[in-house]
Design an enzyme around this catalytic site. Structure first.
Site, PDB file in Angstrom:
ATOM      1  N   SER A 139      53.004  25.570  -4.685  1.00 42.29           N
ATOM      2  CA  SER A 139      53.239  24.424  -3.805  1.00 42.29           C
ATOM      3  C   SER A 139      53.264  23.169  -4.665  1.00 42.29           C
ATOM      4  O   SER A 139      52.634  23.122  -5.740  1.00 42.29           O
ATOM      5  CB  SER A 139      52.102  24.295  -2.779  1.00 42.29           C
ATOM      6  N   TYR A 152      43.047  23.516  -0.689  1.00 46.31           N
ATOM      7  CA  TYR A 152      44.418  24.055  -0.691  1.00 46.31           C
ATOM      8  C   TYR A 152      45.125  23.685  -1.998  1.00 46.31           C
ATOM      9  O   TYR A 152      45.738  24.547  -2.647  1.00 46.31           O
ATOM     10  CB  TYR A 152      45.212  23.536   0.516  1.00 46.31           C
TER      11      TYR A 152
HETATM   12  P1  NDP Z   1      53.837  30.851   7.571  1.00 48.21           P
HETATM   13  O1  NDP Z   1      52.555  30.526   8.239  1.00 48.21           O
HETATM   14  O2  NDP Z   1      55.091  30.788   8.358  1.00 48.21           O
HETATM   15  O3  NDP Z   1      53.757  32.296   6.894  1.00 48.21           O
HETATM   16  C1  NDP Z   1      52.611  32.735   6.228  1.00 48.21           C
HETATM   17  C2  NDP Z   1      52.690  34.250   6.057  1.00 48.21           C
HETATM   18  O4  NDP Z   1      51.520  34.660   5.332  1.00 48.21           O
HETATM   19  C3  NDP Z   1      52.704  34.984   7.373  1.00 48.21           C
HETATM   20  O5  NDP Z   1      53.654  36.028   7.299  1.00 48.21           O
HETATM   21  C4  NDP Z   1      51.309  35.552   7.477  1.00 48.21           C
HETATM   22  O6  NDP Z   1      51.355  36.823   8.142  1.00 48.21           O
HETATM   23  C5  NDP Z   1      50.936  35.756   6.014  1.00 48.21           C
HETATM   24  N1  NDP Z   1      49.503  35.783   5.794  1.00 48.21           N
HETATM   25  C6  NDP Z   1      48.627  34.750   5.927  1.00 48.21           C
HETATM   26  N2  NDP Z   1      47.383  35.178   5.688  1.00 48.21           N
HETATM   27  C7  NDP Z   1      47.469  36.489   5.378  1.00 48.21           C
HETATM   28  C8  NDP Z   1      46.529  37.492   5.036  1.00 48.21           C
HETATM   29  N3  NDP Z   1      45.214  37.226   4.954  1.00 48.21           N
HETATM   30  N4  NDP Z   1      46.971  38.744   4.794  1.00 48.21           N
HETATM   31  C9  NDP Z   1      48.281  39.022   4.879  1.00 48.21           C
HETATM   32  N5  NDP Z   1      49.221  38.132   5.196  1.00 48.21           N
HETATM   33  C10 NDP Z   1      48.810  36.878   5.451  1.00 48.21           C
HETATM   34  O7  NDP Z   1      53.915  29.856   6.318  1.00 48.21           O
HETATM   35  P2  NDP Z   1      55.025  29.643   5.166  1.00 48.21           P
HETATM   36  O8  NDP Z   1      56.095  30.634   5.244  1.00 48.21           O
HETATM   37  O9  NDP Z   1      55.383  28.208   5.186  1.00 48.21           O
HETATM   38  O10 NDP Z   1      54.099  29.876   3.891  1.00 48.21           O
HETATM   39  C11 NDP Z   1      54.311  30.900   2.970  1.00 48.21           C
HETATM   40  C12 NDP Z   1      53.707  30.470   1.652  1.00 48.21           C
HETATM   41  O11 NDP Z   1      54.312  29.260   1.234  1.00 48.21           O
HETATM   42  C13 NDP Z   1      52.207  30.189   1.687  1.00 48.21           C
HETATM   43  O12 NDP Z   1      51.641  30.694   0.481  1.00 48.21           O
HETATM   44  C14 NDP Z   1      52.126  28.672   1.708  1.00 48.21           C
HETATM   45  O13 NDP Z   1      50.935  28.189   1.137  1.00 48.21           O
HETATM   46  C15 NDP Z   1      53.321  28.312   0.879  1.00 48.21           C
HETATM   47  N6  NDP Z   1      53.889  26.986   1.053  1.00 48.21           N
HETATM   48  C16 NDP Z   1      54.214  26.514   2.304  1.00 48.21           C
HETATM   49  C17 NDP Z   1      54.767  25.255   2.418  1.00 48.21           C
HETATM   50  C18 NDP Z   1      55.074  24.655   3.743  1.00 48.21           C
HETATM   51  O14 NDP Z   1      55.152  23.394   3.828  1.00 48.21           O
HETATM   52  N7  NDP Z   1      55.305  25.427   4.797  1.00 48.21           N
HETATM   53  C19 NDP Z   1      55.086  24.453   1.242  1.00 48.21           C
HETATM   54  C20 NDP Z   1      54.677  25.049  -0.003  1.00 48.21           C
HETATM   55  C21 NDP Z   1      54.132  26.272  -0.084  1.00 48.21           C
HETATM   56  P3  NDP Z   1      50.303  37.340   9.232  1.00 48.21           P
HETATM   57  O15 NDP Z   1      49.778  36.143   9.950  1.00 48.21           O
HETATM   58  O16 NDP Z   1      51.104  38.268  10.072  1.00 48.21           O
HETATM   59  O17 NDP Z   1      49.274  38.045   8.416  1.00 48.21           O
HETATM   60  C1  8X3 Z   2      52.350  22.818   1.475  1.00 50.39           C
HETATM   61  C2  8X3 Z   2      53.216  21.684   1.098  1.00 50.39           C
HETATM   62  O1  8X3 Z   2      53.387  19.165   1.073  1.00 50.39           O
HETATM   63  O2  8X3 Z   2      52.032  20.159   2.811  1.00 50.39           O
HETATM   64  O3  8X3 Z   2      52.190  23.654   0.388  1.00 50.39           O
HETATM   65  O4  8X3 Z   2      51.255  20.179   0.531  1.00 50.39           O
HETATM   66  S1  8X3 Z   2      52.432  20.239   1.398  1.00 50.39           S
END
Ligand code: NDP
Ligand code: 8X3
Length: 253
Positions: A139, A152
């Site tokens: 991120s 985070y």
């Molecule tokens: P979502 O919440 O849409 O997706 C997160 C996914 O992670 C879900 O499929 C969820 O599945 C899975 N997950 C969470 N916890 C667990 C667990 N304990 N075991 C297994 N699976 C898990 O978020 P994003 O797609 O946005 O995020 C994906 C990644 O990108 C994350 O690592 C996040 O930190 C990162 N990210 C997100 C950003 C944003 O602004 N959205 C920006 C930068 C990075 P389920 O609940 O079914 O287990």
């Molecule tokens: C999540 C992106 O901009 O909310 O990883 O920190 S931000």
């Protein structure tokens, strides 16, 4: 022979979009997440296009992860790509008002879960060698701290440095390691972070032209399909609408 990708966190957001994009590109898929029903629906949708296996598991459950990846059947036992995507943020409060349980869950998921999956699959990736890849989802929070980011931000700094250090250790194996670090992206991430606050979600994304999960899926496929002699180390990606502010100065402190 089709290549095989493991995508953690494939039930929503980036992971779900990547599952669709990689299926369209002909990859076999091993999809994981905790929500079993969603996994079943996704598998049913993608199976006409490609071979799909789903594993309903919590990446924080070390034994479950190890057992699940120890007994993959053909063609899923030959892994060309691991996308370590499962992760979450919990809370937006300053550190002094945060819940310790939220901090521990972020560490357990974003750090311990990611390393458990990596450890379980490294032998299979090394066996595939040249052209195989690990892509860890970091991120911008790793390098650009912001109020309320506290743990985070720390977990994502770990992901970036772990990715670089892993590259050192995997020198000579042909396995590539990348850290893809997105900025503001529209997904359930914000509902998870705010405990389901739809108003917070709407306020954050309104007019922001945020990154969409399909944008990240396209980038993941591009990284994975680069020629085998090229390695993207770290790649930050932001929406044009997002940039930096001046440092804050607390004059009365
Ligand atoms: P979502 O919440 O849409 O997706 C997160 C996914 O992670 C879900 O499929 C969820 O599945 C899975 N997950 C969470 N916890 C667990 C667990 N304990 N075991 C297994 N699976 C898990 O978020 P994003 O797609 O946005 O995020 C994906 C990644 O990108 C994350 O690592 C996040 O930190 C990162 N990210 C997100 C950003 C944003 O602004 N959205 C920006 C930068 C990075 P389920 O609940 O079914 O287990
Ligand atoms: C999540 C992106 O901009 O909310 O990883 O920190 S931000």
């Amino acid at each position: 022979m089709n290549k095989t990708a493991v995508i953690t966190g494939a039930t929503s957001g980036f992971g779900l979009a990547a599952a669709h994009r990689f299926a369209d590109a002909g990859w076999n898929l091993v999809l994981t997440g905790r929500r079993e029903e969603r996994l079943a629906d996704i598998a049913a949708e993608l199976t006409p296009k490609t071979a799909v296996m789903t594993l309903s598991l919590d990446v924080c459950d070390t034994a479950a992860v190890q057992q699940a990846f120890a007994k993959l059947d053909t063609p899923f036992d030959s892994i060309d790509l691991l996308i370590n995507n499962a992760g979450l943020a919990l809370g937006t409060e300053p550190a002094q008002h945060s819940e310790l349980s939220d901090w521990h869950r972020m560490i357990d998921t974003n750090i311990k879960g990611l390393t458990t999956v990596t450890h379980a699959l490294l032998p299979k990736l090394i066996a595939r060698g040249k052209g195989s890849s690990i892509i860890n989802i970091g991120s911008i929070a790793a390098n650009w701290p912001y109020p309320g980011g506290n743990v985070y931000c720390g977990t994502k700094a770990f992901v970036e440095q772990f990715s670089l250090a892993l590259r050192c250790d995997l020198g000579g194996t042909g396995v590539r390691v990348s850290c893809l670090a997105p900025g503001l992206s529209e997904s359930e991430f914000t509902l998870v972070r705010t405990g389901g606050d739809q108003q917070a979600y709407d306020n954050l994304y309104k007019g922001a032209a945020a990154i969409q999960p399909d944008d990240i899926a396209d980038t993941l496929l591009w990284i994975a399909q680069l020629p085998a002699h090229l390695n993207i180390n770290t790649l930050e990606i932001m929406p044009v609408s997002q940039s930096w502010s001046p440092f804050s100065i607390n004059r009365d402190a």
